[in-house]
Design a protein around this motif. Structure first.
Motif, mmCIF file in Angstrom:
data_model
loop_
_atom_site.group_PDB
_atom_site.id
_atom_site.type_symbol
_atom_site.label_atom_id
_atom_site.label_comp_id
_atom_site.label_asym_id
_atom_site.label_seq_id
_atom_site.Cartn_x
_atom_site.Cartn_y
_atom_site.Cartn_z
ATOM 1 N N LEU A 146 0.832 -1.211 0.000
ATOM 2 C CA LEU A 146 0.000 0.000 0.000
ATOM 3 C C LEU A 146 0.862 1.254 0.000
ATOM 4 O O LEU A 146 1.909 1.309 0.651
ATOM 5 C CB LEU A 146 -0.928 0.006 1.211
ATOM 6 C CG LEU A 146 -1.874 -1.194 1.364
ATOM 7 C CD1 LEU A 146 -2.722 -1.040 2.618
ATOM 8 C CD2 LEU A 146 -2.746 -1.362 0.124
ATOM 9 N N LYS A 148 -0.079 4.030 1.298
ATOM 10 C CA LYS A 148 -0.369 4.745 2.543
ATOM 11 C C LYS A 148 -0.909 3.731 3.545
ATOM 12 O O LYS A 148 -1.113 2.564 3.210
ATOM 13 C CB LYS A 148 -1.368 5.879 2.278
ATOM 14 C CG LYS A 148 -2.692 5.401 1.721
ATOM 15 C CD LYS A 148 -3.584 6.562 1.285
ATOM 16 C CE LYS A 148 -3.153 7.172 -0.036
ATOM 17 N NZ LYS A 148 -4.164 8.089 -0.616
ATOM 18 N N GLN A 152 -6.160 4.892 5.836
ATOM 19 C CA GLN A 152 -6.320 5.939 4.840
ATOM 20 C C GLN A 152 -6.742 5.360 3.495
ATOM 21 O O GLN A 152 -7.548 5.949 2.765
ATOM 22 C CB GLN A 152 -5.008 6.715 4.682
ATOM 23 C CG GLN A 152 -5.148 7.998 3.864
ATOM 24 C CD GLN A 152 -6.093 8.993 4.505
ATOM 25 O OE1 GLN A 152 -5.967 9.284 5.698
ATOM 26 N NE2 GLN A 152 -7.047 9.512 3.738
ATOM 27 N N VAL A 153 -6.206 4.178 3.167
ATOM 28 C CA VAL A 153 -6.594 3.516 1.915
ATOM 29 C C VAL A 153 -8.090 3.224 1.917
ATOM 30 O O VAL A 153 -8.792 3.455 0.922
ATOM 31 C CB VAL A 153 -5.783 2.211 1.729
ATOM 32 C CG1 VAL A 153 -6.374 1.366 0.596
ATOM 33 C CG2 VAL A 153 -4.323 2.530 1.447
ATOM 34 N N ASP A 156 -10.111 6.459 1.638
ATOM 35 C CA ASP A 156 -10.061 7.023 0.292
ATOM 36 C C ASP A 156 -10.691 6.102 -0.747
ATOM 37 O O ASP A 156 -10.651 6.400 -1.949
ATOM 38 C CB ASP A 156 -8.605 7.312 -0.098
ATOM 39 C CG ASP A 156 -7.995 8.425 0.746
ATOM 40 O OD1 ASP A 156 -8.761 9.169 1.384
ATOM 41 O OD2 ASP A 156 -6.748 8.521 0.786
ATOM 42 N N GLN A 157 -11.240 4.990 -0.282
ATOM 43 C CA GLN A 157 -11.938 4.033 -1.143
ATOM 44 C C GLN A 157 -11.052 3.549 -2.307
ATOM 45 O O GLN A 157 -11.497 3.379 -3.443
ATOM 46 C CB GLN A 157 -13.236 4.650 -1.681
ATOM 47 C CG GLN A 157 -14.230 5.025 -0.598
ATOM 48 C CD GLN A 157 -15.527 5.577 -1.154
ATOM 49 O OE1 GLN A 157 -15.647 5.883 -2.332
ATOM 50 N NE2 GLN A 157 -16.523 5.712 -0.296
ATOM 51 N N GLU A 158 -9.792 3.302 -1.989
ATOM 52 C CA GLU A 158 -8.858 2.835 -3.009
ATOM 53 C C GLU A 158 -8.828 1.308 -3.111
ATOM 54 O O GLU A 158 -8.234 0.760 -4.043
ATOM 55 C CB GLU A 158 -7.447 3.352 -2.699
ATOM 56 C CG GLU A 158 -7.328 4.856 -2.820
ATOM 57 C CD GLU A 158 -5.972 5.380 -2.375
ATOM 58 O OE1 GLU A 158 -5.564 6.445 -2.860
ATOM 59 O OE2 GLU A 158 -5.314 4.715 -1.550
ATOM 60 N N LEU A 159 -9.443 0.636 -2.173
ATOM 61 C CA LEU A 159 -9.497 -0.823 -2.178
ATOM 62 C C LEU A 159 -10.869 -1.250 -2.691
ATOM 63 O O LEU A 159 -11.902 -0.855 -2.142
ATOM 64 C CB LEU A 159 -9.257 -1.355 -0.761
ATOM 65 C CG LEU A 159 -8.851 -2.829 -0.610
ATOM 66 C CD1 LEU A 159 -7.575 -3.131 -1.380
ATOM 67 C CD2 LEU A 159 -8.662 -3.147 0.866
ATOM 68 N N LYS A 160 -10.899 -2.066 -3.765
ATOM 69 C CA LYS A 160 -12.156 -2.421 -4.425
ATOM 70 C C LYS A 160 -12.405 -3.922 -4.337
ATOM 71 O O LYS A 160 -11.488 -4.737 -4.482
ATOM 72 C CB LYS A 160 -12.111 -2.019 -5.906
ATOM 73 C CG LYS A 160 -11.682 -0.578 -6.164
ATOM 74 C CD LYS A 160 -12.687 0.434 -5.663
ATOM 75 C CE LYS A 160 -12.255 1.856 -6.027
ATOM 76 N NZ LYS A 160 -13.201 2.875 -5.514
ATOM 77 N N TYR A 180 -6.237 -3.341 -5.520
ATOM 78 C CA TYR A 180 -5.635 -2.068 -5.136
ATOM 79 C C TYR A 180 -4.779 -1.626 -6.319
ATOM 80 O O TYR A 180 -3.669 -2.112 -6.522
ATOM 81 C CB TYR A 180 -4.785 -2.244 -3.880
ATOM 82 C CG TYR A 180 -4.047 -0.988 -3.449
ATOM 83 C CD1 TYR A 180 -4.716 0.072 -2.843
ATOM 84 C CD2 TYR A 180 -2.668 -0.855 -3.649
ATOM 85 C CE1 TYR A 180 -4.046 1.226 -2.462
ATOM 86 C CE2 TYR A 180 -1.988 0.285 -3.268
ATOM 87 C CZ TYR A 180 -2.676 1.332 -2.673
ATOM 88 O OH TYR A 180 -1.991 2.472 -2.288
ATOM 89 N N TYR A 181 -5.341 -0.748 -7.147
ATOM 90 C CA TYR A 181 -4.719 -0.339 -8.398
ATOM 91 C C TYR A 181 -4.384 -1.576 -9.230
ATOM 92 O O TYR A 181 -5.282 -2.321 -9.606
ATOM 93 C CB TYR A 181 -3.512 0.570 -8.140
ATOM 94 C CG TYR A 181 -3.931 1.887 -7.500
ATOM 95 C CD1 TYR A 181 -4.500 2.908 -8.252
ATOM 96 C CD2 TYR A 181 -3.807 2.084 -6.125
ATOM 97 C CE1 TYR A 181 -4.923 4.107 -7.663
ATOM 98 C CE2 TYR A 181 -4.222 3.269 -5.517
ATOM 99 C CZ TYR A 181 -4.785 4.273 -6.305
ATOM 100 O OH TYR A 181 -5.214 5.439 -5.721
#
Length: 839
Positions: A146, A148, A152-153, A156-160, A180-181
């Motif tokens: 990650l 960050k 925080q991840v 920020d809704q970066e994990l789908k 994650y990306y």
């Protein structure tokens, strides 16, 4: 059928005489290699030595990041093309040596490329591969990817949470995954309906900020590389599974021999080699064991020997004038403030930095093992965690080699005991007296001695695990702390900063080389000798150009002074002294008859070198502004006409010595005891630096054409030739000689005899057999530049005693008689001469 020597292959197994290392990748495949078999056969080699052939991470340029042991690399052409290459090679009279990577697998992006790892992440203990990896399976496996912190991840809704078909498991249909990306992770069955925060906590892995890795990683890595997870090949099932395809190809006759990558990372190297030898019926196996200075290879390893770094560093040191240590040390101190006596402390600091940063998790892991041992034994319960870890840290720093070979349940070898106890005494000098008792506990555990409650000796798994892990951590600290940190800080003379080298041994004598060679011939007659590899920090020719600096120390100091003066107008104000000293030496080491290396190559090298120093910039926290100032400075240097003029002055003075030294070094390596390895393209001169620079493509078509011209036209002994022609001609002549007379070079009866010389400016020895005596003589210059400065060249009183008989030069066909001969005649205008006995 047993061989006549414990470290030669069984009598019916293939014995390489010389190998040619090929770096395979998507840009140079099995099919492309097959097109050049005629050249390698004509060159005289007996075996192709292939980089790893199993399926690696797609796009891998080296193959050491294996992801599938059941497939031959698709990038290289797959199994069909490999078998075609092997079949064609055998038809051409060439054997096949394959590089094996038993220590680790890649943790790729996306992870599903590695099906065993994907399975463990998805199913944890229930995975059929749970025992494959050196993982603390009782805890979630740390995945520090990650950008960050996890909170925080999530915020920020970066994990789908998504569904998709996994390319390596299409038969399973769509599966739930966490994305994650460009990173994808499996979702444990039955958790997909949970709230995301709860779902993340219920997995068999823990997603974490990348900075967490150094302190909390709970799987063993290849050194400190997070994307290479260690395997438990000490488990017979894992060994069998990961070696099945290679052994199948061996049994079918496609593979003839093996080179094993990094055996020091294994839990039980001796046991591993025993299994591999047994599985191959006693095949030729070389282990990439890094021997430190006078360290010896364990005699119980069922292999032919090392991959040759022990020979390589001695041949480099042979061409270094010990008297240059002080003047070059003075220059180093002027530029860097490092004194010639500061190397031990620099190494201590570098190893300590590695332990405290990238390998902190490993130290904590073995510290916890010792703590558990003490807590579970009432006789040892009063030792504190802090004191134990303090002692561990200092002991690891003081260990002088990759590891000692102590096996649980067996007495520690006398040499291992001596090394560990001496390191313990040095470590205590760095600690308070109160640590003495704690250090005694650590030493006892490292050596497998009885300590505490004797009744626990046979059942304490923690002790056995500690015994293995301590040795594995020592190797990682040596590799990262010395080779990948200290060697980029220490700038006394860069050619000594090489894998397995000892920078404090500033030059060796011919007698030392002979002692080493006789020992190798007696104990490891089929070990590998090398000059350049995919891991060398500088290729053989760069090292020889740098060795010549020691032969002209006064001139070199003047050259550096002049270079600094003419580049002062554009020199950065805060130029790091170590980086500067490294830059000047790299400039000379890579500046050949065609000029300097391209700016892009120099820039790429400098980025790697200064970040590996880990002082003012690092890989994780690069100082980009200051880096760019250095890189721009280096690029301007290459274009400065004043610099060209100064470098030309250096070349005009030293070029004859450089040519002699390059040729002498090649001749010695190819005729020393052992299987001679030629790294791709090194049959002519190179300017290659550390990887990936040394993995650049090689124009084999041009090499084949050059060799063909030499075969047709020959070389006039009195003519002036480009160094590439001289080196190629000599290399081919020696390799063909080796193939024609293998019993003189690699056999149970091969012999090595030092020849009497009246000067230290040459080295001479004879190869032959115990029954027939001397059959081949190697004569090579040593310290050619020093001889040129003091005497001009050899004098009539400089002689060598050739063995009885008639001797013919393998390149020129000149004939000489045995007995006292003049070096003035034998080595006139030559760096080396190879003679073969004729009737």
């Amino acid at each position: 059928m047993k061989s006549q020597h414990p470290h030669l292959p069984a009598g019916d197994r293939h014995l390489p005489i010389s190998t040619y290392r090929l770096q395979l990748n998507s840009e140079f495949t099995f099919e492309q290699a097959r097109q050049h078999l005629g050249y390698w056969h004509n060159l005289g080699i007996t075996d192709l030595f292939l980089s790893p052939i199993l399926q690696a991470v797609p796009g891998s340029m080296h193959g050491y990041d294996v992801v599938d042991h059941k497939q031959i690399s698709k990038d290289l052409g797959g199994r069909e093309q490999f078998e075609k290459l092997a079949t064609a090679a055998h038809q051409a009279g060439l054997g096949i040596v394959v590089d094996v990577v038993p220590n680790h697998m890649a943790v790729p992006t996306p992870v599903w490329i590695n099906r065993p790892m994907w399975s463990v992440l998805k199913r944890g203990k229930d995975s059929p591969y749970a025992h494959w990896f050196d993982i603390d399976i009782d805890q979630p496996i740390l995945m520090p990817i990650l950008g960050k912190r996890i909170g925080q991840v999530l915020a920020d809704q970066e994990l789908k949470l998504e569904q998709l078909v996994i390319p390596t498991e299409p038969e399973r249909g769509k599966q739930w995954i966490l994305r994650y990306y460009d990173h994808y992770f499996p979702v444990a069955a039955g958790t997909e309906a949970l709230p995301l925060e709860v779902l993340v906590e219920r997995q068999h892995y823990r997603l974490a900020h990348w900075k967490v890795a150094d302190e909390e990683l709970n799987y063993r890595r290849f050194f400190d590389v997070d994307t290479l997870a260690a395997l438990r090949v000490e488990d017979r099932d894992v060994f069998d599974s990961t070696h099945a395809l290679l052994l199948e190809l061996f049994d079918q006759g496609y593979i003839d021999a093996f080179r094993v990558d990094h055996p020091d990372g294994l839990a039980d190297p001796a046991g591993y080699f025993s299994w591999l030898s047994e599985a191959t019926g006693g095949a030729w196996i070389a282990g990439e064991k890094i021997l430190e200075d006078a360290e010896r290879l364990p005699s119980d390893w069922q292999i032919a020997g090392t991959t040759g770094y022990d020979t390589s560093w001695r041949l480099t040191a042979l061409q270094i004038d010990p008297r240059a240590s002080l003047p070059l040390g003075t220059l180093m101190q002027t530029l860097t403030a490092d004194s010639p006596s500061s190397y031990p402390q620099m190494q201590r600091e570098a190893k300590g930095q590695i332990i405290d940063t990238s390998l902190a998790a490993e130290l904590r892991r073995i510290g916890q093992l010792v703590w558990n041992i003490c807590q579970n034994d009432f006789r040892l319960r009063d030792y504190t965690f802090r004191y134990l870890v303090d002692c561990l840290r200092e002991l690891i720093i003081e260990m002088p080699c990759y590891r000692v070979y102590v096996t649980s349940g067996q007495p520690a070898p006398a040499l291992s005991r001596e090394i560990v106890e001496a390191a313990g005494k040095r470590a205590l000098c760095q600690l308070e007296p109160e640590h003495t008792d704690s250090m005694a506990v650590i030493i006892a555990l490292v050596l497998g001695d009885e300590i505490g409650s004797a009744a626990l000796q046979e059942i304490d798994r923690d002790r056995k695990e500690f015994l293995v892990r301590f040795q594995q951590v020592c190797g990682a600290v040596m590799a990262k702390g010395v080779e990948d940190t200290t060697f980029y800080r220490w700038t006394h003379l860069l050619c000594l900063n090489e894998v397995g080298s000892n920078p404090q041994a500033f030059g060796i004598s011919s007698d030392s080389l002979h002692i080493f060679a006789r020992d190798i011939q007696a104990n490891w007659p089929a070990t590998m000798t090398t000059n350049s590899t995919h891991d060398t920090k500088r290729c053989e020719d760069v090292r020889m150009r740098l060795a010549v600096i020691s032969q002209y120390p006064t001139l070199w100091a003047e050259i550096v002074s002049d270079l600094r003066a003419v580049t002062q107008p554009y020199c950065p104000n805060d130029l790091d002294g170590r980086s500067e000293n490294m830059l000047w030496q790299t400039l000379i080491g890579t500046w050949d008859d065609k000029g300097p290396i391209p700016p892009s190559r120099l820039r790429n090298y400098l980025v790697k070198a200064i970040r590996e120093q880990k002082t003012w910039t690092t890989w994780t926290t690069p100082n980009l502004a200051r880096e760019n100032e250095l890189l721009d400075y280096a690029e301007k240097i290459l274009d400065d006409p004043h610099v060209v003029e100064i470098v030309t002055r250096w070349h005009n003075e030293t070029d004859p010595a450089t040519r002699y030294t390059i040729v002498a070094n090649k001749a010695l390596q190819l005729t020393m005891p052992g299987v001679a390895d030629v790294y791709q393209g090194s049959e002519i001169t190179q300017t290659s630096l550390v990887d990936p620079d040394n993995r650049r493509p090689v124009d084999f078509t041009a090499l084949a054409q050059a060799l063909s011209r030499l075969d047709q036209e020959g070389l006039d002994p009195a003519g002036d030739y480009a160094i590439d022609a001289l080196k190629l001609n000599l290399t081919a002549a020696i390799l063909r000689l080796r193939r024609r007379r293998p019993e003189c070079f690699v056999s149970a009866t091969a012999s090595y005899q030092a020849l009497a010389l009246s000067t230290g400016y040459a080295v001479a020895f004879a190869r032959g057999t115990e029954n027939e005596g001397a059959q081949i003589v190697t004569l090579a210059r040593r310290l050619a530049g020093v001889l040129a400065r003091y005497q001009g060249d050899f004098r009539p009183e400089h002689t060598v005693v050739l063995p009885e008989g008639t001797w013919k030069d393998i390149c020129s066909n000149e004939v000489f008689s045995g007995g006292l001969q003049s070096l003035e005649e034998l080595l006139a205008r030559r760096g080396a001469r190879i003679l073969e006995r004729v009737e």
